[in-house]
Design a protein around this motif. Structure first.
Motif, PDB file in Angstrom:
ATOM      1  N   LEU A  39      -0.878  44.888 -45.882  1.00  0.00           N
ATOM      2  CA  LEU A  39      -1.111  45.348 -47.010  1.00  0.00           C
ATOM      3  C   LEU A  39      -2.088  46.266 -47.905  1.00  0.00           C
ATOM      4  O   LEU A  39      -2.355  47.145 -47.841  1.00  0.00           O
ATOM      5  CB  LEU A  39      -0.619  44.083 -48.617  1.00  0.00           C
ATOM      6  CG  LEU A  39      -0.551  44.117 -49.895  1.00  0.00           C
ATOM      7  CD1 LEU A  39       0.503  45.427 -50.111  1.00  0.00           C
ATOM      8  CD2 LEU A  39      -0.894  43.099 -50.645  1.00  0.00           C
ATOM      9  N   GLU A  40      -3.609  45.528 -47.684  1.00  0.00           N
ATOM     10  CA  GLU A  40      -4.786  45.814 -47.280  1.00  0.00           C
ATOM     11  C   GLU A  40      -4.803  47.775 -46.876  1.00  0.00           C
ATOM     12  O   GLU A  40      -5.086  48.626 -46.999  1.00  0.00           O
ATOM     13  CB  GLU A  40      -5.544  45.312 -47.311  1.00  0.00           C
ATOM     14  CG  GLU A  40      -6.035  44.112 -47.779  1.00  0.00           C
ATOM     15  CD  GLU A  40      -7.093  43.102 -47.383  1.00  0.00           C
ATOM     16  OE1 GLU A  40      -8.188  42.280 -48.082  1.00  0.00           O
ATOM     17  OE2 GLU A  40      -7.277  43.084 -45.829  1.00  0.00           O
ATOM     18  N   GLN A  41      -3.634  47.535 -45.453  1.00  0.00           N
ATOM     19  CA  GLN A  41      -3.832  49.054 -44.234  1.00  0.00           C
ATOM     20  C   GLN A  41      -3.724  49.704 -45.322  1.00  0.00           C
ATOM     21  O   GLN A  41      -3.998  50.885 -45.253  1.00  0.00           O
ATOM     22  CB  GLN A  41      -4.017  48.339 -43.374  1.00  0.00           C
ATOM     23  CG  GLN A  41      -4.160  48.156 -41.842  1.00  0.00           C
ATOM     24  CD  GLN A  41      -3.806  47.534 -40.464  1.00  0.00           C
ATOM     25  OE1 GLN A  41      -3.123  47.120 -40.462  1.00  0.00           O
ATOM     26  NE2 GLN A  41      -4.933  46.591 -40.137  1.00  0.00           N
ATOM     27  N   SER A  42      -2.343  49.291 -45.375  1.00  0.00           N
ATOM     28  CA  SER A  42      -1.052  50.394 -46.397  1.00  0.00           C
ATOM     29  C   SER A  42      -1.831  51.388 -47.595  1.00  0.00           C
ATOM     30  O   SER A  42      -1.600  52.207 -47.922  1.00  0.00           O
ATOM     31  CB  SER A  42      -0.494  49.756 -46.369  1.00  0.00           C
ATOM     32  OG  SER A  42      -0.205  48.673 -47.715  1.00  0.00           O
ATOM     33  N   LEU A  43      -2.955  50.408 -48.197  1.00  0.00           N
ATOM     34  CA  LEU A  43      -3.207  50.383 -49.970  1.00  0.00           C
ATOM     35  C   LEU A  43      -4.663  51.716 -49.653  1.00  0.00           C
ATOM     36  O   LEU A  43      -5.357  51.667 -50.092  1.00  0.00           O
ATOM     37  CB  LEU A  43      -3.522  49.563 -50.807  1.00  0.00           C
ATOM     38  CG  LEU A  43      -2.551  48.774 -50.924  1.00  0.00           C
ATOM     39  CD1 LEU A  43      -3.015  47.926 -51.677  1.00  0.00           C
ATOM     40  CD2 LEU A  43      -1.657  49.640 -52.049  1.00  0.00           C
ATOM     41  N   GLY A  44      -5.403  50.915 -48.285  1.00  0.00           N
ATOM     42  CA  GLY A  44      -6.423  51.894 -48.413  1.00  0.00           C
ATOM     43  C   GLY A  44      -7.693  51.233 -47.759  1.00  0.00           C
ATOM     44  O   GLY A  44      -8.889  51.281 -48.089  1.00  0.00           O
ATOM     45  N   GLY A  45      -7.703  49.610 -48.130  1.00  0.00           N
ATOM     46  CA  GLY A  45      -9.050  49.312 -48.801  1.00  0.00           C
ATOM     47  C   GLY A  45      -8.548  46.931 -49.105  1.00  0.00           C
ATOM     48  O   GLY A  45      -7.553  47.527 -49.455  1.00  0.00           O
ATOM     49  N   PRO A  46      -9.719  46.722 -48.705  1.00  0.00           N
ATOM     50  CA  PRO A  46      -9.912  45.098 -49.337  1.00  0.00           C
ATOM     51  C   PRO A  46      -9.630  45.041 -50.037  1.00  0.00           C
ATOM     52  O   PRO A  46      -9.779  45.514 -51.085  1.00  0.00           O
ATOM     53  CB  PRO A  46     -11.241  44.445 -48.264  1.00  0.00           C
ATOM     54  CG  PRO A  46     -11.868  45.838 -48.557  1.00  0.00           C
ATOM     55  CD  PRO A  46     -11.405  47.476 -48.228  1.00  0.00           C
ATOM     56  N   LEU A  47      -8.455  43.625 -50.068  1.00  0.00           N
ATOM     57  CA  LEU A  47      -8.335  43.276 -51.647  1.00  0.00           C
ATOM     58  C   LEU A  47      -8.674  41.624 -51.631  1.00  0.00           C
ATOM     59  O   LEU A  47      -8.775  41.215 -52.990  1.00  0.00           O
ATOM     60  CB  LEU A  47      -6.648  42.789 -51.757  1.00  0.00           C
ATOM     61  CG  LEU A  47      -6.002  44.093 -51.489  1.00  0.00           C
ATOM     62  CD1 LEU A  47      -4.422  44.176 -51.924  1.00  0.00           C
ATOM     63  CD2 LEU A  47      -5.918  45.273 -52.300  1.00  0.00           C
ATOM     64  N   LEU A  48      -9.193  41.357 -51.099  1.00  0.00           N
ATOM     65  CA  LEU A  48      -9.516  40.207 -50.659  1.00  0.00           C
ATOM     66  C   LEU A  48     -10.668  39.155 -49.887  1.00  0.00           C
ATOM     67  O   LEU A  48     -11.187  40.285 -49.102  1.00  0.00           O
ATOM     68  CB  LEU A  48      -8.800  38.755 -50.599  1.00  0.00           C
ATOM     69  CG  LEU A  48      -7.646  38.759 -51.180  1.00  0.00           C
ATOM     70  CD1 LEU A  48      -6.756  38.188 -49.723  1.00  0.00           C
ATOM     71  CD2 LEU A  48      -7.786  37.494 -52.251  1.00  0.00           C
ATOM     72  N   THR A  49     -11.893  39.539 -50.120  1.00  0.00           N
ATOM     73  CA  THR A  49     -12.640  38.260 -49.182  1.00  0.00           C
ATOM     74  C   THR A  49     -13.291  37.099 -48.527  1.00  0.00           C
ATOM     75  O   THR A  49     -13.020  36.402 -49.440  1.00  0.00           O
ATOM     76  CB  THR A  49     -14.201  39.071 -50.336  1.00  0.00           C
ATOM     77  OG1 THR A  49     -14.804  38.113 -51.493  1.00  0.00           O
ATOM     78  CG2 THR A  49     -14.828  40.851 -50.247  1.00  0.00           C
TER      79      THR A  49
END
Length: 305
Positions: A39-49
């Motif tokens: 999901l993060e790859q499809s959106l272009g960046g991290p959502l969680l740390t």
């Protein structure tokens, strides 16, 4: 984005724990991590740390969370609405029927249909035969009820019963002294007919021509109800499908069995041959078959008839 990815992200975001999210979703931790990473790859960046001690939302993750929850809710709503249509808990269907069918047979079909599927909306167009055919052919309605269409290869026809034509005469006509009347007798009186291009008018003319008889008119008009009213007023005689006998009596005329030649025409379901019916329309077809089968005096045509 897929629902699986959104569920993985929202579960971690709400619990701030990969372990608890795995329990909630019944997923392994590697599968959960892969879904979020995709999901993060499809959106272009991290959502969680993520550290060894805690999980936190990034600013973008925090902004995305309510939208992800809304997407999942919309997904569930859409899926539920479609399931309800397939199970006939809701839905809409539009049909067209020629007036004689709409006024005499269709009420029984719709009554049975509403009893079985009370939450499905039905819209009915009661129009002349030619318009029934046109509305089905152009996709304005899914099902038409009428006579078998002629020369319409795009359409399919399923006969429900064979309908004989009957003579229509005034209440005081001497023709009522006998239980039936021949065409030769009927044509000795002023004849009232529907105007062209009525399929009923064409059928009458073709049937008479095949027997060397000619239809001579005293009056013609566009509406069958008007024809019946003219006959009731003593202006002449006519013929109509036997489906109309109830309407004939209500308007003050009388009907008689008609012979020599006897005119009979299949009445049934008209659909597009190249399109599958919706679940709601298919259910109407099934109810129509059952309703006609169980109607007193109805006769389903035999194969080859």
């Amino acid at each position: 984005m897929t629902p699986r990815q959104l569920k993985a992200f929202t579960s971690v975001a709400q619990t701030l724990s990969f372990a608890r999210a795995c329990e909630r979703l019944h997923m392994s931790q590697p599968a959960l991590s892969l879904a979020i990473r995709s999901l993060e790859q499809s959106l272009g960046g991290p959502l969680l740390t993520r550290t060894t001690r805690q999980v936190r939302l990034t600013p973008e993750g925090a902004a995305f969370l309510p939208q992800a929850l809304q997407l999942l809710a919309d997904w569930d709503n859409v899926r539920e609405r479609i399931k309800q249509r397939f199970t006939l808990q809701t839905g809409h269907v539009t049909v067209a029927a020629m007036p004689s069918f709409a006024g005499n047979v269709l009420p029984r079909i719709l009554r049975d249909y509403r009893q079985r599927h009370p939450n499905v909306e039905v819209a009915v167009h009661d129009v002349v035969q030619e318009q029934v055919v046109e509305m089905v052919a152009t996709g304005r309605v899914e099902i038409g009820f009428g006579f078998e269409p002629e020369g319409e290869s795009v359409l399919a026809f399923e006969p429900l019963f064979i309908d004989p034509f009957v003579a229509i005469v005034p209440a005081g006509s001497p023709l009522l002294a006998a239980p039936s009347v021949s065409w030769a007798q009927l044509l000795n009186h002023n004849f009232i007919a529907l105007q062209r291009p009525s399929s009923t008018r064409r059928l009458i003319e073709e049937s008479l021509a095949a027997k060397g008889m000619e239809l001579r008119l005293a009056l013609e008009c566009h509406q069958l109800a008007t024809v019946i009213q003219f006959v009731a007023a003593g202006l002449g005689v006519s013929v109509a499908p036997s489906l109309c006998q109830q309407q004939v009596a209500a308007l003050g005329a009388r009907s008689l069995k008609l012979s020599r030649p006897s005119i009979r025409k299949p009445v049934g379901l008209i659909t597009r041959a190249d399109q599958q019916l919706s679940t709601a329309a298919e259910a109407i077809r099934e109810v129509a078959r059952d309703s006609v089968d169980h109607a007193e005096g109805s006769r389903r045509p035999r194969p080859g008839v």
